[in-house]
Design a protein around this motif. Structure first.
Motif, PDB file in Angstrom:
ATOM      1  N   SER A  91       0.985  -1.180  -0.014  1.00  0.00           N
ATOM      2  CA  SER A  91       0.177  -0.107   0.059  1.00  0.00           C
ATOM      3  C   SER A  91       0.901   1.172   0.031  1.00  0.00           C
ATOM      4  CB  SER A  91      -0.849   0.125   1.162  1.00  0.00           C
ATOM      5  OG  SER A  91      -1.723   1.065   1.333  1.00  0.00           O
ATOM      6  N   GLY A  92       0.701   1.979  -0.855  1.00  0.00           N
ATOM      7  CA  GLY A  92       1.434   3.467  -1.148  1.00  0.00           C
ATOM      8  C   GLY A  92       0.477   4.413  -1.473  1.00  0.00           C
ATOM      9  N   VAL A  93       0.642   4.911  -2.591  1.00  0.00           N
ATOM     10  CA  VAL A  93      -0.366   5.765  -3.222  1.00  0.00           C
ATOM     11  C   VAL A  93      -0.497   5.481  -4.803  1.00  0.00           C
ATOM     12  CG1 VAL A  93       0.061   7.803  -2.087  1.00  0.00           C
ATOM     13  CG2 VAL A  93       1.459   7.413  -3.886  1.00  0.00           C
ATOM     14  N   LEU A  94      -1.759   5.965  -5.457  1.00  0.00           N
ATOM     15  CA  LEU A  94      -2.090   5.511  -6.899  1.00  0.00           C
ATOM     16  C   LEU A  94      -1.637   6.803  -7.658  1.00  0.00           C
ATOM     17  CD1 LEU A  94      -5.507   3.998  -6.267  1.00  0.00           C
ATOM     18  CD2 LEU A  94      -3.343   2.800  -6.182  1.00  0.00           C
ATOM     19  N   VAL A  95      -1.157   6.594  -8.801  1.00  0.00           N
ATOM     20  CA  VAL A  95      -1.055   7.672  -9.585  1.00  0.00           C
ATOM     21  C   VAL A  95      -1.225   7.069 -11.234  1.00  0.00           C
ATOM     22  CG1 VAL A  95       1.340   7.067 -10.015  1.00  0.00           C
ATOM     23  CG2 VAL A  95       0.529   9.700  -9.985  1.00  0.00           C
ATOM     24  N   ASN A  96      -1.913   8.057 -11.889  1.00  0.00           N
ATOM     25  CA  ASN A  96      -1.957   8.192 -13.332  1.00  0.00           C
ATOM     26  C   ASN A  96      -0.533   8.491 -14.028  1.00  0.00           C
ATOM     27  OD1 ASN A  96      -2.131   8.318 -15.975  1.00  0.00           O
ATOM     28  ND2 ASN A  96      -4.372   9.396 -15.903  1.00  0.00           N
ATOM     29  N   THR A  97       0.152   7.468 -14.436  1.00  0.00           N
ATOM     30  CA  THR A  97       1.649   7.449 -14.770  1.00  0.00           C
ATOM     31  C   THR A  97       1.632   8.418 -16.077  1.00  0.00           C
ATOM     32  OG1 THR A  97       1.506   5.524 -15.976  1.00  0.00           O
ATOM     33  CG2 THR A  97       2.552   5.493 -13.557  1.00  0.00           C
ATOM     34  N   ASP A  98       0.524   8.551 -16.627  1.00  0.00           N
ATOM     35  CA  ASP A  98       0.435   9.563 -17.868  1.00  0.00           C
ATOM     36  C   ASP A  98       0.635  11.141 -17.556  1.00  0.00           C
ATOM     37  OD1 ASP A  98       0.394   7.590 -19.504  1.00  0.00           O
ATOM     38  OD2 ASP A  98      -2.014   7.659 -19.801  1.00  0.00           O
ATOM     39  N   LYS A  99       0.455  11.252 -16.298  1.00  0.00           N
ATOM     40  CA  LYS A  99       0.381  12.602 -15.703  1.00  0.00           C
ATOM     41  C   LYS A  99       1.426  12.833 -14.655  1.00  0.00           C
ATOM     42  CE  LYS A  99      -3.495  13.764 -17.221  1.00  0.00           C
ATOM     43  NZ  LYS A  99      -4.851  14.027 -16.488  1.00  0.00           N
ATOM     44  N   VAL A 100       1.756  11.866 -13.886  1.00  0.00           N
ATOM     45  CA  VAL A 100       2.878  12.059 -13.153  1.00  0.00           C
ATOM     46  C   VAL A 100       3.742  10.500 -13.326  1.00  0.00           C
ATOM     47  CG1 VAL A 100       3.734  12.175 -10.861  1.00  0.00           C
ATOM     48  CG2 VAL A 100       1.551  13.368 -11.459  1.00  0.00           C
ATOM     49  N   SER A 101       4.992  10.590 -13.517  1.00  0.00           N
ATOM     50  CA  SER A 101       5.760   9.284 -13.422  1.00  0.00           C
ATOM     51  C   SER A 101       6.135   8.382 -12.360  1.00  0.00           C
ATOM     52  CB  SER A 101       7.143   9.699 -14.452  1.00  0.00           C
ATOM     53  OG  SER A 101       7.946  10.144 -13.525  1.00  0.00           O
ATOM     54  N   ALA A 102       6.063   7.433 -12.391  1.00  0.00           N
ATOM     55  CA  ALA A 102       6.420   6.467 -11.203  1.00  0.00           C
ATOM     56  C   ALA A 102       7.647   6.832 -10.659  1.00  0.00           C
ATOM     57  CB  ALA A 102       5.983   5.063 -11.598  1.00  0.00           C
ATOM     58  N   ALA A 103       8.714   7.094 -11.361  1.00  0.00           N
ATOM     59  CA  ALA A 103       9.816   7.248 -10.930  1.00  0.00           C
ATOM     60  C   ALA A 103       9.847   8.791 -10.244  1.00  0.00           C
ATOM     61  CB  ALA A 103      10.761   7.509 -11.907  1.00  0.00           C
ATOM     62  N   THR A 104       9.171   9.571 -10.710  1.00  0.00           N
ATOM     63  CA  THR A 104       9.138  11.053 -10.026  1.00  0.00           C
ATOM     64  C   THR A 104       8.414  10.772  -8.536  1.00  0.00           C
ATOM     65  OG1 THR A 104       8.796  11.895 -11.874  1.00  0.00           O
ATOM     66  CG2 THR A 104       8.296  13.397 -10.164  1.00  0.00           C
ATOM     67  N   LEU A 105       7.391   9.977  -8.466  1.00  0.00           N
ATOM     68  CA  LEU A 105       6.565   9.799  -7.191  1.00  0.00           C
ATOM     69  C   LEU A 105       7.509   9.069  -6.332  1.00  0.00           C
ATOM     70  CD1 LEU A 105       4.092  10.071  -5.501  1.00  0.00           C
ATOM     71  CD2 LEU A 105       2.839   8.274  -6.682  1.00  0.00           C
ATOM     72  N   GLU A 106       8.344   7.980  -6.853  1.00  0.00           N
ATOM     73  CA  GLU A 106       8.985   7.010  -5.803  1.00  0.00           C
ATOM     74  C   GLU A 106      10.114   8.089  -5.201  1.00  0.00           C
ATOM     75  OE1 GLU A 106       8.847   2.709  -8.004  1.00  0.00           O
ATOM     76  OE2 GLU A 106      10.510   4.067  -8.630  1.00  0.00           O
ATOM     77  N   ASP A 107      10.478   8.964  -6.128  1.00  0.00           N
ATOM     78  CA  ASP A 107      11.744  10.027  -5.560  1.00  0.00           C
ATOM     79  C   ASP A 107      11.214  10.941  -4.607  1.00  0.00           C
ATOM     80  OD1 ASP A 107      13.586   8.396  -6.923  1.00  0.00           O
ATOM     81  OD2 ASP A 107      13.653   9.684  -8.491  1.00  0.00           O
ATOM     82  N   ASN A 137      -1.918   2.714 -17.293  1.00  0.00           N
ATOM     83  CA  ASN A 137      -1.133   3.858 -16.848  1.00  0.00           C
ATOM     84  C   ASN A 137      -1.607   4.277 -15.331  1.00  0.00           C
ATOM     85  OD1 ASN A 137      -3.847   4.206 -17.683  1.00  0.00           O
ATOM     86  ND2 ASN A 137      -3.712   6.520 -18.002  1.00  0.00           N
ATOM     87  N   LEU A 138      -2.595   3.342 -14.633  1.00  0.00           N
ATOM     88  CA  LEU A 138      -3.099   3.773 -13.348  1.00  0.00           C
ATOM     89  C   LEU A 138      -1.906   2.579 -12.438  1.00  0.00           C
ATOM     90  CD1 LEU A 138      -6.942   3.730 -13.320  1.00  0.00           C
ATOM     91  CD2 LEU A 138      -5.092   5.546 -14.278  1.00  0.00           C
ATOM     92  N   ARG A 139      -1.321   3.267 -11.548  1.00  0.00           N
ATOM     93  CA  ARG A 139      -0.555   2.217 -10.813  1.00  0.00           C
ATOM     94  C   ARG A 139      -0.542   2.760  -9.390  1.00  0.00           C
ATOM     95  NH1 ARG A 139       3.304  -0.719 -13.526  1.00  0.00           N
ATOM     96  NH2 ARG A 139       4.704  -1.561 -11.939  1.00  0.00           N
ATOM     97  N   CYS A 140      -0.238   1.524  -8.595  1.00  0.00           N
ATOM     98  CA  CYS A 140       0.166   1.759  -7.296  1.00  0.00           C
ATOM     99  C   CYS A 140       1.864   2.057  -7.079  1.00  0.00           C
ATOM    100  CB  CYS A 140      -0.300   0.535  -6.201  1.00  0.00           C
ATOM    101  SG  CYS A 140       0.426   0.487  -4.684  1.00  0.00           S
ATOM    102  N   VAL A 141       2.114   3.026  -6.464  1.00  0.00           N
ATOM    103  CA  VAL A 141       3.392   3.267  -6.210  1.00  0.00           C
ATOM    104  C   VAL A 141       3.869   3.657  -4.796  1.00  0.00           C
ATOM    105  CG1 VAL A 141       5.422   5.051  -6.912  1.00  0.00           C
ATOM    106  CG2 VAL A 141       3.621   4.575  -8.494  1.00  0.00           C
ATOM    107  N   VAL A 142       4.849   2.799  -4.545  1.00  0.00           N
ATOM    108  CA  VAL A 142       5.519   3.117  -2.998  1.00  0.00           C
ATOM    109  C   VAL A 142       6.724   3.959  -2.978  1.00  0.00           C
ATOM    110  CG1 VAL A 142       6.261   1.864  -0.826  1.00  0.00           C
ATOM    111  CG2 VAL A 142       4.654   0.799  -2.445  1.00  0.00           C
TER     112      VAL A 142
END
Lengths: 392, 310
Positions: free
Chosen positions: A158-174, A273-278
């Motif tokens: 469990s982390g957060v969900l993001v639309n990777t077309d709008k915010v990249s998973a890498a950005t959110l991870e960092d 493009n919808l993804r759970c990111v930790v």
């Protein structure tokens, strides 16, 4: 002799009528006792209280047919609520309880609300589990390690969900949770109102572990973040499908918090493009972990008239085809611990594995700490509730 | 001696009968044998088991120490202190505000409809009543989910406008207005049908007489129609007000918790917060509020008049 009709017999002999009535009443009472004795045995019925998925016909119908058993299932959206109901006496109602890992070991078993399983029957089945859950797995055992409290099946990060077309998973991870709490993300996310999960993630975002007593200073920081999170949210909802829909139609870009299950159905439906990111970085005291990993523990309720079908059901859940049905129950798709068995893995297609982000699953799980009981829950939850009420 | 005189003798000889002393036991026996009492037994049992018993438990729990699960403890006012010290008044205010707005909108929408159903549509009014009552056969949640799909961005409304007219609309959900819309939609029948009853109580001859005496439409409405239909109007308004004040689903599904209603706070205390006593204390305050309002209004309404017993 002239035959009496019913009315004549009634009129002519009240004593006879009373005798007949008494005999009939006794018969009815006896049949009632017999039926209650049959009820006591409860061989043909089972009641299950569970998170969504186990209550689906896909999982339950084959069991109903095979065991000729009436199964009643009720879904839940709150572990604490379910625990309270068992405390309030619902142990007489349910045979199976399915909750997140810590409740069984920390509360249900110590309070006598669940029954240990027969280790001789279940330990061999543990060979199917992935290495992370190898026997004896902590959350399936009692504190003293003596008793097996239930089976582990669905799990996830469990982390957060993001639309990777709008915010990249890498950005959110960092950037971590700060990205959601930044002013320029205002109105771009929803809050998934599973209260205890919001509390946990905001505490981690505030830099401390929610799984110990909290200091006043930490509480003050937590309150600032919680109010910001709630005030900046586009909407608050306990309906994960509404949140996934919002991400698909573009009204929001993410959700705080969120797990793989929240978007897995949408991913399988053509929205990868919808993804759970930790996030990569969490509090030091949690070993730098920023997410929370959950594993469901499915146990036998300490019901005074426990259905014998309860144990059958838990064994049934280890069958490869049932594992797949539990994993891909209606509306929510999750990995299952039994995927350590090649027979189970063989049942999943590449698309299905991608639905629950199998490519990063192990990495995401490693960035999470285990779900646990929150000792200062009341204080943390009061702040959360006040923030929701006072939403600007 | 003929029969008549013999009976007269008997009357003469008889001592004047003393009035039988009616004991309490006799009175009780008479009361129990009374058909009214017998008829009232089933509903009384249902009332005790289904209403009074749970209500008593809730009231008792309100005075138990916070975060406890037993009624066998020393009573305390801690829950009420905590409620008054916090910001729960915001949820009460939101609930009352939404309830007031809903009732006002429903009064304006339903009165003309009720008049039309009683005076204009004639026999066809019952068809309209069935059509309006039909949604009651579908669960609230399902109807609200339908509206969610209708109003959400890319849903039926915004999708259609964008596809055929190129008009891009954002989501119409998750606002105070969306919550209010949901409440008006769900509770419309609860206002309409008592109001129809109220409007049907206005004697047509009285209206005709008023017109014959030169009253204008506005005067008839103000001095005859509304006063005589008032019992139905008040009952409808009261039912809607109390139901809306205790509503929760509309604010969650359509409102996205943009407004927190008091029922949501109560639900949270009983579920996620694991604090039954505080949830009970909030419930007691909500019940007291509804009870006070009902009491105040029923003092002005004669139920016998409504049900045609006068």
């Amino acid at each position: 002799m002239k035959r009496k009709n019913l009315l004549q017999s009634f009129n002519q002999s009240r004593r006879e009528f009373l005798r007949t009535t008494a005999m009939l009443s006794a018969g009815v009472a006896a049949s009632g006792l017999l039926s209650s004795a049959a009820y006591a045995a409860r061989e043909k019925e089972m009641n299950i209280y569970c998170w969504e998925g186990y209550n689906s016909d896909k999982v339950l119908d084959p069991f109903r047919r095979e065991f000729d058993c009436e199964v009643k299932a009720q879904g839940l959206i709150s572990d604490p609520e379910a625990v309270n109901q068992l405390r309030a006496g619902d142990t007489k109602v349910w045979d199976i309880i399915n909750l997140n890992n810590a409740w069984g070991r920390k509360q249900l078993y110590p309070e006598g609300l669940i029954k240990p399983l027969d280790k001789a029957k279940f330990e061999p089945l543990w060979d199917m589990m992935i290495p992370e859950f190898k026997w004896p797995y902590k959350w399936a055992m009692s504190d003293d390690g003596e008793n097996l409290l239930g089976m582990i099946q669905r799990y996830g990060p469990s982390g957060v969900l993001v639309n990777t077309d709008k915010v990249s998973a890498a950005t959110l991870e960092d950037e971590g949770y700060d990205l959601f709490l930044a002013d320029d993300f205002k109105g771009r996310y929803a809050v998934l109102m599973y209260d205890d999960w919001v509390v946990m993630h905001v505490a981690i975002a505030a830099g401390f572990s929610p799984f110990r007593a909290v200091t006043d200073e930490e509480l003050a920081k937590y309150e600032v973040l919680m109010r910001k999170l709630i005030n900046n949210a586009a909407f608050l909802s306990d309906d994960m499908n509404a949140i996934a829909l919002g991400m698909i139609n573009g009204s929001i870009d993410g959700s705080f918090p969120g797990s793989v299950y929240t978007v897995s159905a949408a991913r399988l439906d053509g929205n990868p493009n919808l993804r759970c990111v930790v996030p990569n970085k969490g509090p030091e005291e949690l070993g730098g972990r920023a997410g929370v990993r959950w594993m469901e523990l499915t146990s036998l309720v300490n019901n005074p008239q426990l259905s014998p079908r309860g144990e059958d059901f838990l064994q049934y859940c280890y069958r490869p085809e049932t594992c797949k049905n539990v994993s891909f129950a209606e509306g929510t798709y999750n990995p299952v611990g039994q995927m350590g068995d090649p027979r189970v893995m063989a049942l999943f297609s590449a698309e299905e594995l991608d639905a629950f982000q199998y490519d990063t699953l192990e990495a995401d799980m490693n960035k999470c700490t285990d779900f646990d009981i929150i000792p200062d829950y009341t204080r943390l939850h009061d702040i959360f509730s006040a923030a929701v009420r006072e939403k600007a | 001696m003929n029969k008549l005189s013999r009976s007269a003798d008997w009357i003469d000889q008889a001592e004047p009968r003393k009035p039988r002393k009616v004991s309490r036991l006799d009175r009780l026996r008479d009361a129990v044998r009374n058909p009214g009492f017998v008829a009232a037994v089933p509903i009384s049992l249902l009332f005790i088991a289904g209403f009074l018993a749970p209500l008593t438990v809730v009231v008792l729990f309100a005075f138990m120490p916070p975060e406890t699960f037993s009624l066998l403890q020393v009573p305390t006012l801690d829950n009420f202190r905590s409620i008054f010290a916090g910001t729960y008044y915001l949820s009460f205010v939101s609930s009352l505000e939404l309830a007031t707005c809903t009732v006002v909108i429903l009064l304006v929408v339903c009165y003309p409809l009720a008049v039309a159903m009683v005076r204009i549509f004639g026999n066809k009014g019952s068809i309209l009543a069935i059509v309006l009552a039909a949604p009651l056969f579908v669960a609230d949640n399902l109807r609200l989910m339908g509206w969610m799909l209708f109003l959400v961005k890319g849903g039926v409304v915004s999708g259609t406008l964008q596809t055929y007219f190129g008009i891009e609309l954002d989501s119409m959900l998750y606002t105070f207005s969306a919550t209010l819309f949901g409440l008006v939609y769900i509770y419309l029948p609860f206002m309409l049908f008592p109001m129809v009853l109220g409007v049907s109580m206005v004697p047509p001859k009285l209206r005709e007489a008023a017109f014959d005496l030169g009253a204008t439409n506005a005067q008839v409405l103000r001095e005859i129609d509304i006063p005589l239909a008032m019992p139905g109007i008040i009952i409808g308004a009261l039912i809607c007000f109390i139901l809306v004040a205790g509503a929760i689903t509309e604010a969650k599904v359509l409102g996205g918790t943009a407004v927190v209603m008091i029922a949501q706070d109560i639900q949270k205390e009983f579920t996620f917060a694991q604090n039954w006593p505080k949830g009970s204390a909030l419930s007691v305050l909500l019940i007291a509020m509804g009870g006070a309002l009902s009491w105040a209004l029923f003092k002005r309404v004669d139920l016998d008049t409504i049900f045609g017993r006068k």
